[in-house]
Motif scaffolding. Structure first.
Motif, PDB file in Angstrom:
ATOM      1  N   GLU A   1      22.728   9.398  62.577  1.00  0.00           N
ATOM      2  CA  GLU A   1      22.032   8.186  62.994  1.00  0.00           C
ATOM      3  C   GLU A   1      20.521   8.446  63.122  1.00  0.00           C
ATOM      4  O   GLU A   1      19.693   7.739  62.528  1.00  0.00           O
ATOM      5  CB  GLU A   1      22.613   7.743  64.336  1.00  0.00           C
TER       6      GLU A   1
ATOM      7  N   ALA B   1      17.520   7.302  60.468  1.00  0.00           N
ATOM      8  CA  ALA B   1      16.428   6.474  61.017  1.00  0.00           C
ATOM      9  C   ALA B   1      15.077   7.114  60.691  1.00  0.00           C
ATOM     10  O   ALA B   1      14.109   6.416  60.360  1.00  0.00           O
ATOM     11  CB  ALA B   1      16.592   6.321  62.527  1.00  0.00           C
TER      12      ALA B   1
ATOM     13  N   GLU C   1      11.975   5.580  58.632  1.00  0.00           N
ATOM     14  CA  GLU C   1      10.631   5.535  59.239  1.00  0.00           C
ATOM     15  C   GLU C   1       9.585   6.119  58.287  1.00  0.00           C
ATOM     16  O   GLU C   1       8.453   5.637  58.222  1.00  0.00           O
ATOM     17  CB  GLU C   1      10.663   6.345  60.551  1.00  0.00           C
TER      18      GLU C   1
END
Ligand SMILES: NC(=O)c1ccc[n+]([C@@H]2O[C@H](COP(=O)([O-])OP(=O)(O)OC[C@H]3O[C@@H](n4cnc5c(N)ncnc54)[C@H](O)[C@@H]3O)[C@@H](O)[C@H]2O)c1
Length: 263
Positions: A40, A44, A48
């Motif tokens: 996770e 992410a 980003e």
């Protein structure tokens, strides 16, 4: 070693100190392969960073086959993108505490000892050893013929382990002790080895510390009297990668903090 145009393998790159290194490497035009169990956070971070400069590769550093799969994927990605491997930063680590003998006269469990050593020591060495044949095969760079850099993560606990840190201190002391022989083994290939030993830095690992511990820690600090920021760790990693004279050394990053027995 230039960061731009190179791919770096970062274990534990989904969080804390490793994540700050991934961000920094990408900001400087490098690529980062994030090897971590936390899909996770890893995914992410890739988002980003825009999706192309970083790649998340699921990996459990206690499992040698899992490392092999992730390293093979990182090497394939480096070849696809034309950004050869430049180094490895094995930053995956855990700090599970355990007194060597508790108040009820129970000795520390071997499960605790084995797990900490498997992740922090064996996991570090196994990842490095599996990346090295690929680093040894890249085209040498510059007048010195440099091929790559290994930046390992020890801890202040390698020197001043606190109560409950027997296993953790053993793992980090071993990482510190590996630094010079590894640098000596690798010098013929133009591969350097630098280890950083941070004191307390803000990260998921330290986020759950009680206020009492934080206050005690502040008293043990000289200047600055605050925990380090992950970006300050990443900044030293950047220097370790870029400065060819740094080799075979363990660098304390601690604002002169010397850890007391307990906080
Ligand atoms: N934060 C500090 O104060 C501090 C101080 C000294 C040393 N360190 C060391 O810095 C390194 C990074 O720690 P951090 O503070 O960023 O912690 P963190 O918990 O924020 O990050 C550690 C990362 O390692 C990953 N990880 C854990 N076990 C793994 C495994 N088996 N396989 C793959 N990934 C695994 C976690 O998923 C996590 O993303 C560790 O080696 C730690 O011992 C941290």
């Amino acid at each position: 070693m230039k960061i731009s145009g190179r791919t770096f393998v970062v274990s534990g790159g989904a969080s804390g100190l490793g994540r700050a290194c991934v961000r920094d490497i990408c900001a400087l035009g490098g690529h980062a392969a994030i090897l971590d169990m936390n899909e996770e956070l890893g995914s992410a971070l890739v988002q980003e960073l825009g999706g192309s400069q970083a790649k998340f590769l699921p990996c459990d550093v206690t499992d040698t086959d899992s490392i092999a799969g992730a390293v093979a994927a990182a090497v394939a990605w480096a070849s696809e993108t034309g950004k050869p491997l430049g180094g490895v930063i094995p930053a995956a680590g855990v700090g599970f505490p355990g007194l060597v003998l508790d108040k009820q006269l129970r000795p520390v469990s071997l499960e605790n000892v084995d797990l900490v050593l498997r992740i922090n020591l064996r996991g570090t060495l196994d990842l490095v050893r599996q990346v090295l044949p690929h680093l040894g095969a890249v085209e040498p760079e510059g007048v010195d013929g440099e091929r790559g850099v290994v930046v390992m993560v020890a801890s202040a606990a390698a020197f001043e382990g606190q109560m409950g840190q027997v296993a953790y201190a053993a793992s980090k002391g071993a990482v510190a002790a590996m630094t010079l022989p590894m640098a000596r083994d690798l010098s013929r290939f133009g591969i350097r080895v630098v280890t950083i030993a941070p004191s307390m830095f803000e990260s998921n690992m330290t986020a759950h510390m009680s206020d009492k511990v934080r206050v005690g820690l502040k008293k043990a600090m000289e200047f600055p009297a605050r925990p380090g920021q992950p970006e300050e760790f990443a900044s030293l990693v950047r220097q370790a990668i870029e400065n060819v004279m740094l080799n075979g050394v363990v660098i304390r990053l601690d604002g002169a903090t010397r850890m007391p027995s307990k906080l």
